[in-house]
Each structure stands twice: as C-alpha cells, then as structure tokens.
Write a protein that holds these residues in place. Structure first.
Motif, PDB file in Angstrom:
ATOM      1  N   UNK A   9       5.557  39.808  30.782  1.00 18.63           N
ATOM      2  CA  UNK A   9       6.143  38.547  31.239  1.00 18.63           C
ATOM      3  C   UNK A   9       5.193  37.783  32.146  1.00 18.63           C
ATOM      4  N   UNK A  10       4.572  38.491  33.087  1.00 20.05           N
ATOM      5  CA  UNK A  10       3.639  37.835  34.007  1.00 20.05           C
ATOM      6  C   UNK A  10       2.419  37.322  33.251  1.00 20.05           C
ATOM      7  N   UNK A  11       1.934  38.113  32.288  1.00 16.52           N
ATOM      8  CA  UNK A  11       0.770  37.687  31.502  1.00 16.52           C
ATOM      9  C   UNK A  11       1.072  36.397  30.739  1.00 16.52           C
ATOM     10  N   UNK A  12       2.246  36.318  30.111  1.00 19.51           N
ATOM     11  CA  UNK A  12       2.593  35.110  29.360  1.00 19.51           C
ATOM     12  C   UNK A  12       2.795  33.913  30.287  1.00 19.51           C
ATOM     13  N   UNK A  13       3.343  34.154  31.475  1.00 25.76           N
ATOM     14  CA  UNK A  13       3.519  33.063  32.435  1.00 25.76           C
ATOM     15  C   UNK A  13       2.171  32.512  32.880  1.00 25.76           C
ATOM     16  N   UNK A  14       1.223  33.411  33.125  1.00 29.06           N
ATOM     17  CA  UNK A  14      -0.124  32.980  33.490  1.00 29.06           C
ATOM     18  C   UNK A  14      -0.760  32.162  32.359  1.00 29.06           C
ATOM     19  N   UNK A  15      -0.543  32.589  31.118  1.00 33.07           N
ATOM     20  CA  UNK A  15      -1.134  31.863  29.989  1.00 33.07           C
ATOM     21  C   UNK A  15      -0.558  30.456  29.882  1.00 33.07           C
ATOM     22  N   UNK A  16       0.764  30.330  30.047  1.00 26.47           N
ATOM     23  CA  UNK A  16       1.385  29.005  30.020  1.00 26.47           C
ATOM     24  C   UNK A  16       0.852  28.131  31.148  1.00 26.47           C
ATOM     25  N   UNK A  69      -3.421  41.216  33.589  1.00 25.89           N
ATOM     26  CA  UNK A  69      -2.132  41.822  33.250  1.00 25.89           C
ATOM     27  C   UNK A  69      -2.082  42.282  31.796  1.00 25.89           C
ATOM     28  N   UNK A  70      -2.867  41.650  30.935  1.00 26.42           N
ATOM     29  CA  UNK A  70      -2.974  42.177  29.569  1.00 26.42           C
ATOM     30  C   UNK A  70      -3.662  43.538  29.574  1.00 26.42           C
ATOM     31  N   UNK A  71      -4.695  43.654  30.422  1.00 30.20           N
ATOM     32  CA  UNK A  71      -5.369  44.953  30.544  1.00 30.20           C
ATOM     33  C   UNK A  71      -4.418  46.003  31.120  1.00 30.20           C
ATOM     34  N   UNK A  72      -3.619  45.589  32.119  1.00 34.80           N
ATOM     35  CA  UNK A  72      -2.631  46.503  32.699  1.00 34.80           C
ATOM     36  C   UNK A  72      -1.607  46.922  31.656  1.00 34.80           C
ATOM     37  N   UNK A  73      -1.201  45.978  30.814  1.00 33.48           N
ATOM     38  CA  UNK A  73      -0.237  46.276  29.752  1.00 33.48           C
ATOM     39  C   UNK A  73      -0.811  47.285  28.760  1.00 33.48           C
ATOM     40  N   UNK A  74      -2.072  47.082  28.387  1.00 29.44           N
ATOM     41  CA  UNK A  74      -2.718  48.029  27.467  1.00 29.44           C
ATOM     42  C   UNK A  74      -2.878  49.393  28.117  1.00 29.44           C
ATOM     43  N   UNK A  75      -3.049  49.386  29.448  1.00 31.80           N
ATOM     44  CA  UNK A  75      -3.195  50.648  30.168  1.00 31.80           C
ATOM     45  C   UNK A  75      -1.959  51.519  30.107  1.00 31.80           C
ATOM     46  N   UNK A  76      -0.811  50.898  29.821  1.00 31.01           N
ATOM     47  CA  UNK A  76       0.417  51.683  29.676  1.00 31.01           C
ATOM     48  C   UNK A  76       0.376  52.555  28.428  1.00 31.01           C
ATOM     49  N   UNK A  77      -0.444  52.171  27.455  1.00 28.48           N
ATOM     50  CA  UNK A  77      -0.557  52.921  26.199  1.00 28.48           C
ATOM     51  C   UNK A  77      -1.895  53.657  26.091  1.00 28.48           C
ATOM     52  N   UNK A  78      -2.923  53.121  26.752  1.00 25.74           N
ATOM     53  CA  UNK A  78      -4.250  53.734  26.751  1.00 25.74           C
ATOM     54  C   UNK A  78      -4.696  53.920  28.196  1.00 25.74           C
ATOM     55  N   UNK A  79      -4.263  54.974  28.865  1.00 25.93           N
ATOM     56  CA  UNK A  79      -4.563  55.178  30.284  1.00 25.93           C
ATOM     57  C   UNK A  79      -6.051  55.061  30.594  1.00 25.93           C
ATOM     58  N   UNK A  80      -6.351  54.323  31.675  1.00 29.53           N
ATOM     59  CA  UNK A  80      -7.729  54.151  32.120  1.00 29.53           C
ATOM     60  C   UNK A  80      -8.353  52.839  31.703  1.00 29.53           C
ATOM     61  N   UNK A  81      -7.838  52.253  30.605  1.00 30.70           N
ATOM     62  CA  UNK A  81      -8.449  51.025  30.103  1.00 30.70           C
ATOM     63  C   UNK A  81      -8.157  49.836  31.010  1.00 30.70           C
ATOM     64  N   UNK A  82      -7.107  49.948  31.829  1.00 24.84           N
ATOM     65  CA  UNK A  82      -6.748  48.833  32.711  1.00 24.84           C
ATOM     66  C   UNK A  82      -7.800  48.593  33.792  1.00 24.84           C
ATOM     67  N   UNK A  83      -8.682  49.547  34.020  1.00 24.31           N
ATOM     68  CA  UNK A  83      -9.724  49.408  35.042  1.00 24.31           C
ATOM     69  C   UNK A  83     -10.998  48.780  34.491  1.00 24.31           C
ATOM     70  N   UNK A  84     -11.010  48.442  33.223  1.00 25.08           N
ATOM     71  CA  UNK A  84     -12.210  47.898  32.588  1.00 25.08           C
ATOM     72  C   UNK A  84     -12.357  46.405  32.883  1.00 25.08           C
ATOM     73  N   UNK A  85     -13.366  46.044  33.663  1.00 25.65           N
ATOM     74  CA  UNK A  85     -13.633  44.628  33.933  1.00 25.65           C
ATOM     75  C   UNK A  85     -14.159  43.924  32.687  1.00 25.65           C
ATOM     76  N   UNK A  86     -14.807  44.700  31.793  1.00 30.82           N
ATOM     77  CA  UNK A  86     -15.289  44.105  30.547  1.00 30.82           C
ATOM     78  C   UNK A  86     -14.120  43.630  29.703  1.00 30.82           C
ATOM     79  N   UNK A  87     -13.047  44.434  29.652  1.00 26.89           N
ATOM     80  CA  UNK A  87     -11.862  44.041  28.887  1.00 26.89           C
ATOM     81  C   UNK A  87     -11.252  42.773  29.459  1.00 26.89           C
TER      82      UNK A  87
END
Length: 493
Positions: free
Chosen positions: A297-304, A121-139
């Motif tokens: 929100x989902x990313x932070x919930x997962x981290x907790x 979900x952090x990758x998905x969040x970054x994808x909102x600002x940098x399209x395409x990066x959400x598909x990176x398994x390395x990230x």
C-alpha cells in the motif's frame, strides 16, 4: 473581437478535457495520504509528545487557511504555473520567480523522495518472500529507474491517463489504510481513549514544531491548480478539489494518529519506540499478515505521489518556458497527445538520476530520503508564505478584499513564516540537515539568476504570469483554434 485572443497563452495542452474526479486525483495523489498517515504520526510524536494529536489538528487548520487563500486565485484565473503565477500577480515578478523556484524544489524533491520510497518499499515487499534482498541498494536503484520509466510513459500519454492511474492507485491504498486502521481500533475496544487528548508535558515550542512537522503531510494539496488549463470547469472544480483534499487527508491522519497512539498506549509503549509503528501494532494485535499488504500500500501511494508531483513540476516548467524564463523548447507540446512532452523528457531522467547517484555514493536510502523530504517541505512552505501574502495584495488591488479573507491571508502568511523558520532551525540540527542547506542554496542561486536575467532582459517583467485566457473558440460563433506559429509561444498574434 477586440481584446480576445485567437490562442491561449498556454495553448498546446489538452484544454478543457478533464473533470472534477481527475482534478481531485491530482491533489490527493500529490499529498500521498496513505504513506503520510503511516509515517507522519511517529515523526510528530518524537517532538510533540502528548500533543501529537493536537499538532495534527493544528496542521489541518493551517492547511485549510492556506487552501481557502489559494482559492482566491483559483476562482479568478486558470494557471498552469499555479502559485508561481498567482504570486506574480500579487507581489510582482521577482517574488513570483522565487516562488517558482521554491515550487520547483518542492515538486522535484518530493518526486525524487517518492520514487526512492516506492523502490525501498518494493524491496521490503520482496524481502518478505526472499529474505535479505530488502537490504540491496542495487535493487532499490534499479526500481527507481524502472519506476521513472513508467512515470514517463504515463505522463507522455496524456493527462487523462495519468490522473486515472493516480486515482486507481491512491484509492486502493487509502481503502486499505482505512480498513487496517479501523481493524486496529476495533481490536483496542470501544469508547474514546481520553488520555491521547491530553497536552500534559507538552511545551508551546514542542507543539509548534510538531505542527510544522505535521504540515508536511498536507503539502501538495494545491497541485490541482496546475491543471487550470486542462480542467473543464476550472473555477469550480479546482477550488473544490483543493479543499476536499485537505479535509479528507486530515480526517485520515487524525484517525490514523489516534489509532496508533491508543494502540501503543494499550501496550504500555511509546509511539516512538518503533521504527515501523503500524507493522508493530499489526503484529501485536494478531494481524501479522497486514504487514505485507501495508508495504504494498505504501509503495503504491509513493508511486501515485511521484506521478502527481512530476505532473505538477512539468507544468510549472512548461509555464516558465512559455514566458521565456527557461528555454522555449521546454514549452513545446506533443501535437496529438497534448502533453508538455519536452519538459517531461528532460525532467523525468533527472528525477531518477539524482537519487540513484546519491545512493551509489554511499549516502544510504533512508538518509537520502530524509534529505529530499526536508528540502521539499521547505520549498512548499516557502511558496505558501508567498501566495498568502500575495492574495492580500492582489485582492486589495482589484478592490475585492473582504475582512475575513484578508484576515485569513495575513494570519496564514504569519504562521507559515514563523513555522518555516522553526522548521529550518529544527531540521538544521538533524541528520537531514543537508536538505536545509540544499534548499537555501537553490533559492539563493535562483534569486541571483533572476536579477541577472532582468538586467539583460528587462522585458521579462511583462511576460511573467501568463495564464489560460478566454479565446475566440470559447465564444458563441467564435473561430476554431489556430496552431501556435513558430516564435509566438504566448499566442498573441
């Protein structure tokens, strides 16, 4: 005084140092209600159909049965081993060890699931600002390692820091989910939409399967009991934290499920028609900006959840080490921070490596998360079956078995036993079937290992099941606590 120990069997932890809020934060974060409230309704709807809301109600009632049964132990003993220790007091050391393995699977796999989910979900969040990066398994893999490092630092610094971090993170996440849910309900108009309460077209088998799947949203509520030695008033705060977690989480799930069902019904669509139902509803009702905040929100919930699950995991390992079921080195604590530092140092890297390797081997992020979740849920439900059965035997043995308490324990054990079988059969035919076989393999291997250990070390039967006991320091005029001497982890000298 005769019969009173100089040191607690779990000495070395920050004994009697945290209050009710910290204990509550542990259970709430382990449940991860924010993430569950978003994802569970669609999972249940795929099976239960029109009975989705009632399946969530059934899971809530079943969780309350288990919670009140677990509290028969938490009101009588403070155990870092949690259900593992409780079962050993009721059904014996063999059943206790199997429960410990099941808890290990539950806590470890849900921690790996949460780390992976947070990275995704952090990758998905970054994808909102940098399209395409959400598909990176390395990230995602790099994020998992970085998040695991943060978890290690938080857990190593002390229980108060970890519980406060969990509280802040999960509280913010829950608050946002509530605002989003209420906003969507308001957009749908007032009044009760009775159509979502109908059970038409739902078979008993579908309802039962849906209830078991909804139960996954509640697993982890008992993790507060792993803080028995560290809570200031364990016999009061832990039982309340366990019940409050189930009730509060259940209320959030019902509200979220209702809003999603009504929202999609108003659009003339099914809840299962979208892979991201809440995001779809936010877009449909003119709240597209909610999508970015939802991912955060989902990313932070997962981290907790990752912190809470790892906290519980290392305390179960710590308890087993003090009983010599695993290496005694894992039972060592930091002299000043009062944390099970060795168990943390061993567990956290493993929790990061396993999902990273799975993703690197081409398993895919979502696929890996599905397998981890299936194995984890099976571990939790297995431990709940054992502890409910153990409560009946334990209370009868000490002469405190009441009719209603005994009935709750038996009903919960039977329903969970049936539910576990249904769950394993259902998931064995799914894309995440590997999780079923991994769970069964670990339980089988653990049982064999225990049998071999008992043959070689028959004295283990008398060491399993230690918990925090009254020590001289607790008594008026008692002696100060002594350091634990080498070779005496139980502290009975």
């Amino acid at each position: 005084m005769a019969g009173v120990l100089r040191r607690s069997p779990v000495s070395g932890l920050a004994r009697r140092s945290i209050g009710f809020v910290d204990v509550l934060a542990q259970s709430v974060s382990a449940v991860a209600p924010s993430a569950a409230a978003i994802t569970i309704p669609s999972i249940v709807a795929a099976v239960a159909g029109n009975g989705t809301l009632w399946a969530v109600v059934g899971a809530l009632l079943l969780s309350l049965l288990v919670a009140t049964t677990v509290n028969q132990f938490t009101r009588r003993m403070s155990a870092t081993g949690s259900l593992y220790t409780f079962v050993s007091k009721g059904l014996g050391t063999g059943a206790g060890f199997v429960t410990g393995i099941a808890m290990f699977v539950g806590y470890a796999f849900v921690a790996m699931f949460s780390l992976t989910g947070c990275g995704l979900f952090l990758a998905t969040l970054l994808g909102s600002f940098l399209p395409g990066i959400q598909d990176s398994t390395l990230l995602v893999s790099v994020s998992i390692v970085a998040l695991a490092a943060v978890c290690f630092l938080v857990l190593a610094r002390g229980i108060r820091l970890s519980t406060r971090v969990m509280l802040i993170v999960e509280s913010a996440s829950v608050a946002f989910i509530l605002v989003l849910t209420i906003a969507m309900i308001a957009r749908q108009g007032g009044g009760i939409h009775w159509s979502v309460l109908s059970l038409s077209g739902t078979t008993p088998g579908e309802f039962a399967t849906g209830t078991v799947l909804a139960l996954m949203a509640f697993v982890g509520f008992e993790s507060a009991s792993t803080l028995g030695a560290e809570a200031r008033k364990p016999f009061a705060t832990i039982p309340r934290a366990i019940v409050w977690t189930v009730v509060a989480s259940g209320a959030l799930y019902l509200l979220s499920t209702y809003s999603q069902l009504v929202g999609f019904s108003a659009l003339g669509r099914s809840l299962t028609s979208s892979t991201a139902p809440v995001n779809s509803l936010a877009d449909a009702y003119g709240l597209p900006w909610m999508g970015v905040l939802l991912d955060a929100s989902i990313a932070t919930s997962f981290f907790a959840c990752a912190i809470a699950s790892t906290t519980a995991l290392v305390r179960v390992i710590f308890s087993m080490a003090r009983e010599r079921l695993v290496s005694p080195a894992l039972g060592r604590t930091h002299p000043t921070l009062k944390t099970p530092i060795v168990a943390v140092a061993v567990a956290v890297p493993v929790l990061a490596i396993v999902p990273v390797v799975t993703i690197a081997l081409g398993g895919g992020v979502w696929e890996a998360m599905g397998v981890l979740l299936v194995a984890s849920a099976a571990g939790y439900i297995t431990s709940y079956v054992f502890v409910c059965a153990a409560a009946f035997v334990f209370l009868r043995r000490i002469g405190e078995l009441g009719f209603w308490v005994g009935l709750r324990a038996i009903v919960a054990a039977l329903l969970l036993g049936v539910g576990l079988v249904v769950y394993l059969i259902d998931r064995s035919a799914s894309a995440s079937s590997a999780g079923v076989w991994i769970f069964l393999a670990i339980i089988s291997l653990g049982t064999i290992v225990y049998r071999v250990m008992r043959m070689r070390r028959p004295w283990l039967g008398s060491t399993i099941g230690v918990y925090d006991e009254t020590i001289l320091q607790d008594l008026l005029g008692g002696l100060p606590a002594d350091p634990v001497p080498p070779g005496d982890p139980i502290g009975r000298r």
